[in-house]
Motif scaffolding. Structure first.
Motif, PDB file in Angstrom:
ATOM      1  N   ARG A  66      16.881  10.980 -30.233  1.00 28.32           N
ATOM      2  CA  ARG A  66      16.864  10.152 -31.778  1.00 28.32           C
ATOM      3  C   ARG A  66      17.938   9.281 -31.718  1.00 28.32           C
ATOM      4  NH1 ARG A  66      15.397  12.437 -37.562  1.00 28.32           N
ATOM      5  NH2 ARG A  66      16.272  10.783 -38.814  1.00 28.32           N
ATOM      6  N   ASN A  67      17.861   8.035 -31.980  1.00 30.93           N
ATOM      7  CA  ASN A  67      18.903   6.730 -32.362  1.00 30.93           C
ATOM      8  C   ASN A  67      18.218   5.963 -33.479  1.00 30.93           C
ATOM      9  OD1 ASN A  67      17.077   5.137 -30.831  1.00 30.93           O
ATOM     10  ND2 ASN A  67      18.421   5.454 -28.862  1.00 30.93           N
ATOM     11  N   SER A  68      18.998   4.931 -33.697  1.00 30.40           N
ATOM     12  CA  SER A  68      18.468   4.063 -34.731  1.00 30.40           C
ATOM     13  C   SER A  68      17.169   3.203 -34.645  1.00 30.40           C
ATOM     14  CB  SER A  68      19.494   2.883 -34.921  1.00 30.40           C
ATOM     15  OG  SER A  68      19.972   2.352 -33.614  1.00 30.40           O
TER      16      SER A  68
ATOM     17  N   LYS B 236      20.337  14.035 -29.030  1.00 25.92           N
ATOM     18  CA  LYS B 236      20.124  14.088 -27.596  1.00 25.92           C
ATOM     19  C   LYS B 236      19.953  15.594 -27.277  1.00 25.92           C
ATOM     20  CE  LYS B 236      21.505  12.755 -23.067  1.00 25.92           C
ATOM     21  NZ  LYS B 236      22.550  12.154 -21.949  1.00 25.92           N
TER      22      LYS B 236
ATOM     23  N   TYR C 260      25.044  15.943 -30.996  1.00 24.52           N
ATOM     24  CA  TYR C 260      24.660  15.195 -32.346  1.00 24.52           C
ATOM     25  C   TYR C 260      25.764  14.538 -32.600  1.00 24.52           C
ATOM     26  CZ  TYR C 260      25.011  15.056 -37.401  1.00 24.52           C
ATOM     27  OH  TYR C 260      25.165  14.721 -38.656  1.00 24.52           O
TER      28      TYR C 260
ATOM     29  N   GLU D 174      25.817   9.951 -37.173  1.00 22.80           N
ATOM     30  CA  GLU D 174      24.866   8.793 -37.463  1.00 22.80           C
ATOM     31  C   GLU D 174      23.588   9.185 -37.318  1.00 22.80           C
ATOM     32  OE1 GLU D 174      27.376   8.303 -35.153  1.00 22.80           O
ATOM     33  OE2 GLU D 174      28.885   7.332 -36.510  1.00 22.80           O
ATOM     34  N   GLU D 175      23.287  10.535 -37.483  1.00 20.47           N
ATOM     35  CA  GLU D 175      21.740  10.895 -37.222  1.00 20.47           C
ATOM     36  C   GLU D 175      21.218  10.679 -35.888  1.00 20.47           C
ATOM     37  OE1 GLU D 175      20.055  13.007 -39.418  1.00 20.47           O
ATOM     38  OE2 GLU D 175      21.972  13.135 -39.795  1.00 20.47           O
ATOM     39  N   ASN D 176      22.491  10.671 -34.648  1.00 21.84           N
ATOM     40  CA  ASN D 176      21.717  10.541 -33.283  1.00 21.84           C
ATOM     41  C   ASN D 176      21.635  12.013 -32.741  1.00 21.84           C
ATOM     42  OD1 ASN D 176      22.016   7.701 -33.314  1.00 21.84           O
ATOM     43  ND2 ASN D 176      24.136   7.730 -32.968  1.00 21.84           N
TER      44      ASN D 176
ATOM     45  N   PHE E 234      23.644   7.645 -26.649  1.00 17.55           N
ATOM     46  CA  PHE E 234      22.535   8.117 -27.237  1.00 17.55           C
ATOM     47  C   PHE E 234      21.493   6.608 -27.132  1.00 17.55           C
ATOM     48  CE2 PHE E 234      25.263  10.676 -29.547  1.00 17.55           C
ATOM     49  CZ  PHE E 234      24.747  11.728 -29.608  1.00 17.55           C
ATOM     50  N   SER E 235      21.816   5.922 -26.023  1.00 18.07           N
ATOM     51  CA  SER E 235      20.958   4.725 -25.998  1.00 18.07           C
ATOM     52  C   SER E 235      19.860   5.047 -25.146  1.00 18.07           C
ATOM     53  CB  SER E 235      21.904   3.676 -25.301  1.00 18.07           C
ATOM     54  OG  SER E 235      21.238   2.558 -24.569  1.00 18.07           O
TER      55      SER E 235
ATOM     56  N   ASP F 165      28.637   5.140 -27.917  1.00 17.43           N
ATOM     57  CA  ASP F 165      27.594   4.495 -28.581  1.00 17.43           C
ATOM     58  C   ASP F 165      26.301   4.498 -27.401  1.00 17.43           C
ATOM     59  OD1 ASP F 165      28.709   3.977 -30.924  1.00 17.43           O
ATOM     60  OD2 ASP F 165      29.100   1.816 -30.564  1.00 17.43           O
TER      61      ASP F 165
END
Length: 332
Positions: free
Chosen positions: A88-90, A72, A65, A68-70, A201-202, A198
């Motif tokens: 979960r990502n943007s 995995k 976690y 940024e509310e990401n 979580f891509s 970054d």
């Protein structure tokens, strides 16, 4: 002298009344809330065990976690090493099957809309939402017992959550109505100060990792898998086998009071990254992570893709059918 003795007795008595150093539940909950809400990132690893009928499925779990509310969550089946990732990502919520270069994209509030045994925020939410939860301080830590919210499985009713003295999560056990442990998550590593690049979580990065083993295409369906559970007054009315360009497909049609269709087909690697839009939620179902919508359930197991579809059945009833399929290794 008597006055000093009296004061001493009062001091000792007050210490005893305070529980000899035991922490108050409100203090523990306050510290736990602060620990989880103020972390900029965490990384958890452990073992997940799921009981489905008489079968038990085990996973290696890695949950991450960032602020940024990401989120995995990697789930690797210990039996066949099949790995799936809930991300979960943007851009949204995804269930990834990297070995096939396929993913499902959801419009969902995951992980906050249901209980989750491997993520801290939903666990804390369960404690806070259950005003009648129980608390116990043990020799090694703290134990909370709460109700659970598994909307797709109403048989699951409560959970025991164990923390150590530093308020690091140790174990979560989820019970059914018969008080049988159905989900057990044991944590072996808890890092509450993790940082991630970054790209961690891509979607693209997680679908094209260097260590991903590409699944070999399956061209033949060795056996037809039939559901062990069929709704009342519903029967199998047709069975069709269709050749695909890269394999086979079998379509089972069930008619009656609760008509549905079960499709099973050989899976294959997609040369171009494929993302399939879904309305619904990810759901861990025995040996796989399923994509669950109001009218369908989709999952991959042992090189076979399954679809259960119905325009009239509710999702929990569809899940009963789907879970009974995963409980059956082979069938004819």
């Amino acid at each position: 002298m008597k006055r000093k003795i009296f004061i001493g007795i009062l001091i000792i008595g007050s210490l005893l009344m305070c529980g000899c150093g035991k922490k108050d539940e409100q203090d523990v909950l306050k510290d736990l809330t602060k620990k989880i809400e103020e972390t900029k990132g965490y990384h958890l690893t452990g073992d997940l065990e799921i009981v489905n009928n008489e079968d038990t499925y085990t996973y290696d779990v890695e949950a991450s976690y960032s602020k940024e509310e990401n989120f995995k969550v990697s789930l690797k089946n210990k039996t066949n090493n099949h790995e799936q990732i809930i991300l979960r990502n943007s851009e949204g919520i995804f269930v990834l099957t990297p070995s096939l270069n396929k993913s499902f994209k959801f419009q969902s509030e995951w992980p906050y809309n249901n209980s989750q045994s491997y993520l801290l925020q939903p666990i804390l939410k369960d404690i806070e939402n259950d005003k009648e939860h129980t608390y116990k301080e043990t020799k090694s830590g703290y134990l909370f017992t709460t109700t659970v919210n598994y909307s797709s499985n109403p048989e699951l009713v409560k959970q025991e959550i164990t923390f150590d003295k530093k308020l690091n999560i140790q174990k979560v056990v989820v019970y059914n109505k018969e008080d049988r442990a159905m989900i057990t998550m044991k944590f072996d590593e808890v890092d509450m100060d993790s940082t991630f690049k970054d790209s961690y979580f891509s979607l693209k990065t997680n679908m094209s990792g260097k260590n991903i083993e590409i699944s070999k295409p399956t061209s033949k369906l060795e056996d037809i898998i039939y559901p062990m559970y069929i709704p009342e007054n519903t029967t199998l009315t047709s069975q069709d086998k269709v050749d695909k360009e890269d394999g086979e497909r079998i379509i089972l049609t069930f008619d009656g009071d609760n008509p549905f269709m079960l499709v099973q087909e050989t899976s294959s690697y997609s040369e171009d990254m494929e993302t399939i839009p879904m309305y619904g939620d990810p759901e861990i179902m025995a040996d796989s992570v399923a994509a669950v919508s109001d009218t369908s359930i989709t999952w991959i197991s042992n090189g076979v893709e399954y679809y259960v579809v119905s325009e009239t059945m509710k999702s929990d009833e569809l899940l009963n059918v789907a879970r009974s399929i995963s409980a059956l290794p082979v069938g004819k």
